[in-house]
Write a protein that holds these residues in place. Structure first.
Motif, PDB file in Angstrom:
ATOM      1  N   ASN A 190       8.026  52.694 -32.722  1.00  0.00           N
ATOM      2  CA  ASN A 190       8.786  52.752 -31.480  1.00  0.00           C
ATOM      3  C   ASN A 190       9.650  54.002 -31.496  1.00  0.00           C
ATOM      4  O   ASN A 190      10.138  54.421 -32.545  1.00  0.00           O
ATOM      5  N   ARG A 220      12.141  56.864 -28.707  1.00  0.00           N
ATOM      6  CA  ARG A 220      12.755  57.162 -27.418  1.00  0.00           C
ATOM      7  C   ARG A 220      12.582  58.642 -27.137  1.00  0.00           C
ATOM      8  O   ARG A 220      12.688  59.467 -28.039  1.00  0.00           O
ATOM      9  N   ARG A 243      13.784  57.248 -22.245  1.00  0.00           N
ATOM     10  CA  ARG A 243      12.702  56.340 -21.900  1.00  0.00           C
ATOM     11  C   ARG A 243      12.004  55.932 -23.187  1.00  0.00           C
ATOM     12  O   ARG A 243      12.007  56.671 -24.169  1.00  0.00           O
ATOM     13  N   GLN A 244      11.433  54.753 -23.176  1.00  0.00           N
ATOM     14  CA  GLN A 244      10.756  54.216 -24.348  1.00  0.00           C
ATOM     15  C   GLN A 244       9.392  54.870 -24.523  1.00  0.00           C
ATOM     16  O   GLN A 244       8.732  55.222 -23.543  1.00  0.00           O
ATOM     17  N   LYS A 275       5.971  55.167 -27.736  1.00  0.00           N
ATOM     18  CA  LYS A 275       5.418  54.727 -29.008  1.00  0.00           C
ATOM     19  C   LYS A 275       4.695  55.910 -29.620  1.00  0.00           C
ATOM     20  O   LYS A 275       3.884  56.563 -28.955  1.00  0.00           O
ATOM     21  N   GLU A 314      12.507  55.370 -33.938  1.00  0.00           N
ATOM     22  CA  GLU A 314      13.321  54.228 -34.342  1.00  0.00           C
ATOM     23  C   GLU A 314      13.419  54.126 -35.864  1.00  0.00           C
ATOM     24  O   GLU A 314      12.421  54.200 -36.570  1.00  0.00           O
TER      25      GLU A 314
END
Length: 118
Positions: A28, A30, A44-45, A47, A75
């Motif tokens: 994960n 950002r 915004r998120q 992967k 993350e």
């Protein structure tokens, strides 16, 4: 005075002509962008699906309004990685890092991803 055509121009560098080993991960992350006129930070998120010392492949929920240059924050890692987009297809984005990241960081990421799935 700086010519506008040179602002954020694509600089050719030998580092991007070389091939680096890519590692498959599912981390994960950002994406952090700076608003027009330095008006604020927007997140915004994302992967991270693969990574090397010179770039990464990302998946996003959407790419609407995403600029060509931004920061990637993965993350569990304190680093803020400057990125320049090299391709965009649907929800997948490929980026090259402004400066190569340390291979030690990649190995830590691979290990954390491995133990997270167990």
């Amino acid at each position: 005075m700086l010519d506008k055509s040179t602002y954020m121009s694509d600089v050719q560098s030998g580092v991007y002509d070389r091939k680096f080993e890519h590692y498959k991960v599912r981390q994960n992350a950002r994406i952090v962008t700076i608003g027009r006129g330095l008006t604020g930070l927007y997140e915004r998120q994302a992967k991270v699906v693969d990574i090397s010392v010179a770039g990464a492949g990302l998946e996003l929920s959407h790419c609407i309004g995403l600029p060509k240059h931004y920061y990637l924050m993965i993350e569990g890692f304190p680093n803020r990685i400057g990125c320049a987009e090299i391709y965009r297809k649907d929800r997948k984005v490929g980026v090259k890092f402004i400066a190569q990241i340390d291979e030690h960081l990649i190995h830590k990421m691979i290990r954390s991803d491995y133990f997270k799935t167990k």
